[in-house]
Write a protein that holds these residues in place. Structure first.
Motif, PDB file in Angstrom:
ATOM      1  N   ILE A 183      35.020 -20.053 -33.230  1.00 28.03           N
ATOM      2  CA  ILE A 183      34.261 -21.264 -33.541  1.00 28.03           C
ATOM      3  C   ILE A 183      35.155 -22.489 -33.385  1.00 28.03           C
ATOM      4  N   GLY A 184      36.413 -22.369 -33.843  1.00 24.13           N
ATOM      5  CA  GLY A 184      37.343 -23.477 -33.663  1.00 24.13           C
ATOM      6  C   GLY A 184      37.539 -23.785 -32.186  1.00 24.13           C
ATOM      7  N   GLY A 185      37.659 -22.740 -31.390  1.00 24.32           N
ATOM      8  CA  GLY A 185      37.806 -22.934 -29.949  1.00 24.32           C
ATOM      9  C   GLY A 185      36.601 -23.620 -29.348  1.00 24.32           C
ATOM     10  N   ALA A 186      35.397 -23.197 -29.791  1.00 25.28           N
ATOM     11  CA  ALA A 186      34.172 -23.820 -29.280  1.00 25.28           C
ATOM     12  C   ALA A 186      34.146 -25.298 -29.661  1.00 25.28           C
ATOM     13  N   ILE A 187      34.501 -25.610 -30.916  1.00 26.34           N
ATOM     14  CA  ILE A 187      34.478 -27.003 -31.361  1.00 26.34           C
ATOM     15  C   ILE A 187      35.468 -27.836 -30.539  1.00 26.34           C
ATOM     16  N   LEU A 188      36.687 -27.299 -30.374  1.00 21.41           N
ATOM     17  CA  LEU A 188      37.706 -28.036 -29.612  1.00 21.41           C
ATOM     18  C   LEU A 188      37.257 -28.282 -28.178  1.00 21.41           C
ATOM     19  N   THR A 189      36.735 -27.214 -27.537  1.00 16.53           N
ATOM     20  CA  THR A 189      36.304 -27.352 -26.145  1.00 16.53           C
ATOM     21  C   THR A 189      35.226 -28.412 -26.013  1.00 16.53           C
ATOM     22  N   VAL A 190      34.241 -28.351 -26.924  1.00 13.16           N
ATOM     23  CA  VAL A 190      33.119 -29.295 -26.848  1.00 13.16           C
ATOM     24  C   VAL A 190      33.604 -30.727 -27.061  1.00 13.16           C
ATOM     25  N   MET A 191      34.466 -30.907 -28.071  1.00 12.38           N
ATOM     26  CA  MET A 191      34.968 -32.257 -28.358  1.00 12.38           C
ATOM     27  C   MET A 191      35.761 -32.809 -27.175  1.00 12.38           C
ATOM     28  N   MET A 192      36.596 -31.920 -26.614  1.00 14.25           N
ATOM     29  CA  MET A 192      37.418 -32.334 -25.478  1.00 14.25           C
ATOM     30  C   MET A 192      36.533 -32.738 -24.309  1.00 14.25           C
ATOM     31  N   LYS A 193      35.504 -31.905 -24.050  1.00 12.43           N
ATOM     32  CA  LYS A 193      34.594 -32.187 -22.940  1.00 12.43           C
ATOM     33  C   LYS A 193      33.936 -33.538 -23.126  1.00 12.43           C
ATOM     34  N   ALA A 194      33.436 -33.786 -24.355  1.00 12.82           N
ATOM     35  CA  ALA A 194      32.743 -35.040 -24.626  1.00 12.82           C
ATOM     36  C   ALA A 194      33.697 -36.215 -24.442  1.00 12.82           C
ATOM     37  N   ARG A 195      34.928 -36.069 -24.952  1.00 11.56           N
ATOM     38  CA  ARG A 195      35.884 -37.177 -24.854  1.00 11.56           C
ATOM     39  C   ARG A 195      36.220 -37.471 -23.396  1.00 11.56           C
ATOM     40  N   LEU A 196      36.476 -36.388 -22.619  1.00 13.98           N
ATOM     41  CA  LEU A 196      36.809 -36.574 -21.204  1.00 13.98           C
ATOM     42  C   LEU A 196      35.649 -37.227 -20.453  1.00 13.98           C
ATOM     43  N   ALA A 197      34.418 -36.752 -20.744  1.00 11.96           N
ATOM     44  CA  ALA A 197      33.254 -37.283 -20.033  1.00 11.96           C
ATOM     45  C   ALA A 197      33.083 -38.765 -20.351  1.00 11.96           C
ATOM     46  N   LYS A 198      33.306 -39.129 -21.615  1.00 13.16           N
ATOM     47  CA  LYS A 198      33.131 -40.527 -22.011  1.00 13.16           C
ATOM     48  C   LYS A 198      34.177 -41.402 -21.332  1.00 13.16           C
ATOM     49  N   ALA A 199      35.425 -40.923 -21.315  1.00 11.61           N
ATOM     50  CA  ALA A 199      36.495 -41.693 -20.683  1.00 11.61           C
ATOM     51  C   ALA A 199      36.229 -41.853 -19.189  1.00 11.61           C
ATOM     52  N   GLU A 200      35.755 -40.764 -18.591  1.00 16.25           N
ATOM     53  CA  GLU A 200      35.462 -40.792 -17.150  1.00 16.25           C
ATOM     54  C   GLU A 200      34.358 -41.797 -16.843  1.00 16.25           C
ATOM     55  N   LEU A 201      33.325 -41.802 -17.711  1.00 19.31           N
ATOM     56  CA  LEU A 201      32.220 -42.743 -17.514  1.00 19.31           C
ATOM     57  C   LEU A 201      32.727 -44.175 -17.645  1.00 19.31           C
ATOM     58  N   ALA A 202      33.577 -44.435 -18.657  1.00 21.02           N
ATOM     59  CA  ALA A 202      34.103 -45.790 -18.863  1.00 21.02           C
ATOM     60  C   ALA A 202      34.913 -46.228 -17.642  1.00 21.02           C
ATOM     61  N   ARG A 203      35.760 -45.321 -17.141  1.00 20.92           N
ATOM     62  CA  ARG A 203      36.557 -45.647 -15.954  1.00 20.92           C
ATOM     63  C   ARG A 203      35.655 -45.984 -14.768  1.00 20.92           C
ATOM     64  N   THR A 204      34.619 -45.155 -14.588  1.00 24.96           N
ATOM     65  CA  THR A 204      33.730 -45.366 -13.455  1.00 24.96           C
ATOM     66  C   THR A 204      32.998 -46.696 -13.582  1.00 24.96           C
ATOM     67  N   GLN A 205      32.598 -47.038 -14.816  1.00 27.58           N
ATOM     68  CA  GLN A 205      31.888 -48.303 -15.010  1.00 27.58           C
ATOM     69  C   GLN A 205      32.788 -49.484 -14.687  1.00 27.58           C
TER      70      GLN A 205
END
Lengths: 54, 243, 221
Positions: free
Chosen positions: A23-45
């Motif tokens: 469960i900890g691994g799932a939480i970490l993976t999901v959080m990391m994914k969300a953070r990366l996606a948000k940063a990527e979107l900001a960069r693209t914008q």
């Protein structure tokens, strides 16, 4: 203070350790994914904004 | 009603406060159920002693294995009929998380089985078999989506498979029940049913609700990530076209 | 008018099975290989072989059906035949059902017909039950080919989709394998199991064509 269990203590701790890892691994993976996606979107914008100003 | 949720922008606003609430409540409930389950409730000699404390992890995992597959199938159905993008994003997000909890259910069941049945794996146990096939359905769904070359195709193929799987689940369950009822020996534990004492019931319900809330929060966060990824991809595509 | 693409798909599947060298013989070889290797693997004790024989044949039948399924829709997607059939307005589900049925006729039915020979190799008693079992293998094989067809249609555009088809088909094969093996076990539950097997095959015939059809329309896009 950890609770004391009978002869099957090892199995109980193994289950909960596995649960914590998975469960900890799932939480970490999901959080990391969300953070990366948000940063990527900001960069693209920013890039899109720069392209428009040019 | 679905259309209201179908707007990705509205979903982002909604989930920005709903997901943290799910995390907070879920963590509280899980913490309480663990404290009760590991420290407070007495062990049940009828269930083999302390080993029944695995229940507060195993049972919520089993509940989520079933519920998440059904959730994925319902989302697939909504997407298939109304083509609401958010429903597909939800189905896609549920799959890996559902597979995680399903695997956890199998693993904890196996660990519980060793001291109780004397074996890590019991083919005679209908629940283990059903959950195993559930796990394969999740794996097939993820593998199929990953193999498709466009998002639209992945969504369509995934939706078809999730729905086919969902209507087969009752049949699989029935056949496995029939299979095991003919092989069963007397050593099968009875976790559920009216035998369970009330002291275990509240921590168990709390753990079930807590895991569900945590799961829902994770699904929402993963959906947010997917929406951001799609937006970034859209902007990139526009930039490329503009150059 | 709309019947002709269905017929042509059916006929094409039949010729496909025999053209290009031994297409229909491949599952047979697979089936025979499994039946011959098992006694070598688990020993030659007649009682053991008699006990596991029907189950082994069910497993071999399920695996043999998977062997053929990888190609059943891929070729039609690649050479454009699928687009042509769909353009005529014929229902995709019927085209898919015709192909799955044709593949069962060429690859599934022969295995069922030959099953008594393999059963005898597994020390089965030579009586009329061999004929009943033949019918059960044929019935169960039909369900295998239709559910496997769903996996094949879904992965029709995927290169090297064999593993994907197996992964998709495995859980869908479970009820048929269980009912089929139970029906032959001779133990408790073996009286009702043939009816359950027939019901689950009917269920496959009713549901799988629509899933295959939807998947084929997706593959044609």
């Amino acid at each position: 203070m950890l609770p004391e269990f009978d002869k099957n203590a090892g199995f109980i701790w193994a289950s909960y350790a596995l649960g914590a890892i998975m469960i900890g691994g799932a939480i970490l993976t999901v959080m990391m994914k969300a953070r990366l996606a948000k940063a990527e979107l900001a960069r693209t914008q920013v890039r899109a904004e720069e392209a428009r100003q040019k | 009603m679905f259309s209201w949720f179908a707007n990705p922008h509205r979903f982002l606003t909604l989930s920005s406060w709903l997901a943290p609430i799910c995390y907070a409540l879920g963590a509280l409930l899980i913490a309480w159920s663990l404290w009760q389950g590991l420290w407070i409730v007495p062990k049940d000699e009828y269930q083999g002693g302390d080993i029944m404390r695995v229940m507060f992890l195993h049972v919520p995992a089993a509940w989520l294995a079933m519920a998440s597959y059904m959730g994925m199938a319902v989302m697939s159905f909504i997407w298939f009929i109304w083509r609401h993008e958010v429903a597909d994003i939800a189905a896609k997000a549920i799959a890996p998380l559902g597979a995680t909890w399903t695997a956890l259910c199998l693993a904890t069941g196996s660990i519980w089985g060793k001291p109780t049945w004397g074996t890590w794996w019991q083919w005679d146990d209908a629940r283990m078999m059903s959950v195993l096939f559930m796990f394969f359905l999740f794996l097939g769904y993820m593998a199929l989506r990953a193999a498709m070359d466009t998002r639209q195709k992945a969504a369509r193929a995934g939706a078809i498979l999730a729905m086919v799987g969902a209507i087969n689940v009752p049949l699989i369950k029935f056949s496995v029940d029939l299979f095991t009822s003919l092989h069963q020996d007397a050593s099968v534990i009875t976790v559920d049913g009216p035998k369970m004492a009330a002291v275990y019931l509240w921590p168990l319900l709390a753990s079930g609700l807590g895991h569900s809330l945590l799961f829902a929060g994770l699904v929402m966060t993963l959906m947010r990530a997917e929406i951001w990824q799609r937006r970034a991809a859209q902007i990139r595509a526009r930039l490329m076209a503009g150059d | 008018m709309s019947a002709s693409p269905i017929l042509s798909a059916f006929r094409q599947a039949l010729t496909e099975a025999w053209a290009g060298g031994a297409g229909a013989l491949m599952p047979l070889g697979f089936f025979a290989g499994a039946a011959v290797l098992v006694p070598l693997g688990i020993g030659t004790d007649p009682d053991t072989l008699r006990a596991v024989g029907p189950g082994i044949l069910w497993v071999a039948l399920a695996l043999a059906s998977l062997v053929t399924l990888e190609r059943i829709f891929q070729a039609d997607v690649e050479d454009g035949a699928l687009d042509l059939w769909l353009q005529t307005g014929a229902p995709a589900s019927m085209i898919a059902a015709a192909k799955a049925f044709a593949h069962w006729l060429t690859a599934g039915l022969p295995l069922a017909i030959l099953s008594p020979i393999f059963a005898l190799m597994f020390q089965a008693k030579a009586d009329t039950s061999l004929l009943t079992h033949m019918g059960l293998y044929a019935l169960g094989g039909l369900a295998f080919f239709f559910w496997g067809g769903v996996g094949a249609a879904l992965s029709a555009t995927v290169r090297r989709g064999g593993l994907l088809i197996s992964l998709i088909a495995l859980p869908l094969y479970v009820p048929t394998a269980i009912f089929g093996a139970l029906a032959m076990s001779g133990g408790p539950g073996s009286t009702g199991a043939p009816l359950f097997l027939a019901a689950s095959t009917l269920f496959a015939l009713a549901v799988a064509p629509f899933a295959m059809g939807a998947a084929l329309r997706l593959a044609a896009d």
